[in-house]
Write a protein that holds these residues in place. Structure first.
Motif, short mmCIF file in Angstrom:
data_model
loop_
_atom_site.label_atom_id
_atom_site.label_comp_id
_atom_site.label_asym_id
_atom_site.label_seq_id
_atom_site.Cartn_x
_atom_site.Cartn_y
_atom_site.Cartn_z
N ARG A 6 0.78 -1.10 -0.06
CA ARG A 6 -0.11 -0.04 0.05
C ARG A 6 1.02 1.29 -0.01
N LEU A 7 2.19 1.14 0.92
CA LEU A 7 3.01 2.42 0.85
C LEU A 7 3.51 2.68 -0.38
N ILE A 8 3.97 1.66 -1.26
CA ILE A 8 4.53 1.59 -2.43
C ILE A 8 3.61 2.31 -3.27
N ILE A 9 2.35 1.89 -3.36
CA ILE A 9 1.10 2.23 -4.43
C ILE A 9 1.23 3.81 -4.25
N THR A 10 1.09 4.23 -2.85
CA THR A 10 0.68 5.54 -2.56
C THR A 10 1.75 6.54 -3.06
N ILE A 11 2.83 6.03 -2.87
CA ILE A 11 4.21 6.81 -3.19
C ILE A 11 4.06 6.88 -4.65
N GLN A 18 2.81 13.63 -10.42
CA GLN A 18 3.67 14.80 -10.70
C GLN A 18 4.22 14.80 -12.07
N LYS A 19 4.80 13.37 -12.64
CA LYS A 19 5.38 13.26 -13.90
C LYS A 19 4.51 12.56 -14.93
N GLY A 20 3.45 11.87 -14.42
CA GLY A 20 2.80 11.13 -15.61
C GLY A 20 3.02 9.78 -15.31
N PHE A 21 2.03 9.01 -15.83
CA PHE A 21 2.14 7.42 -15.71
C PHE A 21 3.20 7.16 -16.79
N GLN A 22 3.25 7.44 -17.96
CA GLN A 22 4.23 7.20 -18.89
C GLN A 22 5.52 7.52 -18.68
N ASN A 23 5.70 8.62 -17.94
CA ASN A 23 7.29 8.89 -17.80
C ASN A 23 7.68 8.58 -16.41
N GLU A 32 12.16 7.07 -4.54
CA GLU A 32 11.27 7.67 -3.63
C GLU A 32 10.99 7.03 -1.96
N CYS A 33 10.67 5.58 -2.51
CA CYS A 33 10.52 4.42 -1.55
C CYS A 33 11.69 4.15 -0.46
N LYS A 34 12.99 4.71 -1.01
CA LYS A 34 14.13 4.20 -0.48
C LYS A 34 14.38 2.90 -0.44
N MET A 35 14.21 2.21 -1.51
CA MET A 35 14.33 0.66 -1.42
C MET A 35 15.06 0.28 -2.87
N SER A 36 15.58 -0.86 -2.87
CA SER A 36 16.10 -1.20 -4.10
C SER A 36 15.23 -2.15 -5.18
N LYS A 37 15.58 -2.15 -6.15
CA LYS A 37 14.76 -2.69 -7.14
C LYS A 37 14.21 -4.22 -6.82
N ALA A 38 15.36 -4.82 -6.22
CA ALA A 38 15.09 -6.31 -5.83
C ALA A 38 14.00 -6.30 -4.71
N GLU A 48 3.97 -5.47 -14.64
CA GLU A 48 2.59 -5.54 -15.02
C GLU A 48 1.82 -6.03 -13.78
N SER A 49 2.31 -6.89 -13.00
CA SER A 49 1.63 -7.47 -11.76
C SER A 49 1.46 -6.10 -10.72
N PHE A 50 2.25 -5.19 -10.71
CA PHE A 50 2.34 -3.85 -9.86
C PHE A 50 0.95 -3.16 -10.47
N ILE A 51 0.97 -2.63 -11.82
CA ILE A 51 -0.02 -2.11 -12.44
C ILE A 51 -1.33 -2.84 -11.98
N CYS A 52 -1.60 -4.14 -12.01
CA CYS A 52 -2.74 -4.85 -11.70
C CYS A 52 -3.11 -4.43 -10.33
N GLU A 53 -2.08 -4.64 -9.52
CA GLU A 53 -2.20 -4.38 -7.87
C GLU A 53 -2.73 -2.88 -7.72
N ILE A 54 -2.42 -1.87 -8.36
CA ILE A 54 -2.82 -0.42 -8.40
C ILE A 54 -4.34 -0.41 -8.66
N ILE A 55 -4.59 -1.06 -9.83
CA ILE A 55 -5.99 -1.00 -10.33
C ILE A 55 -6.79 -1.58 -9.19
#
Length: 70
Positions: A6-11, A18-23, A32-38, A48-55
């Motif tokens: 939830r925190l990641i989605i909020t951020i 600010q930047k738009g979805f595409q950008n 911004e989350c102060k975490m690694s990609k891993a 894609e699963s991230f986008i589905c979770e946002i939806i």
């Protein structure tokens, strides 16, 4: 969904505003989350699963609002 997800989605939403979805990249979000990609990919298997979770997250929020009105 976990609190961390939830925190990641909020951020991410703030960055999208600010930047738009595409950008917005995953790198923008993890910085911004102060975490690694891993770490990000431990919570969301793919972009894609991230986008589905946002939806799904906003679908649930919308349904909560509808139920509170009814």
């Amino acid at each position: 969904m976990t609190d961390k997800q939830r925190l990641i989605i909020t951020i991410a939403q703030r960055i999208f505003d600010q930047k738009g979805f595409q950008n917005t990249s995953i790198l923008d979000i993890v910085k911004e989350c102060k975490m690694s990609k891993a770490t990000f990919y431990k919570h969301f298997e793919t972009k894609e699963s991230f986008i589905c979770e946002i939806i799904n997250y906003y679908d649930e929020k919308f349904l909560e609002i509808i139920h509170s009105i009814i």
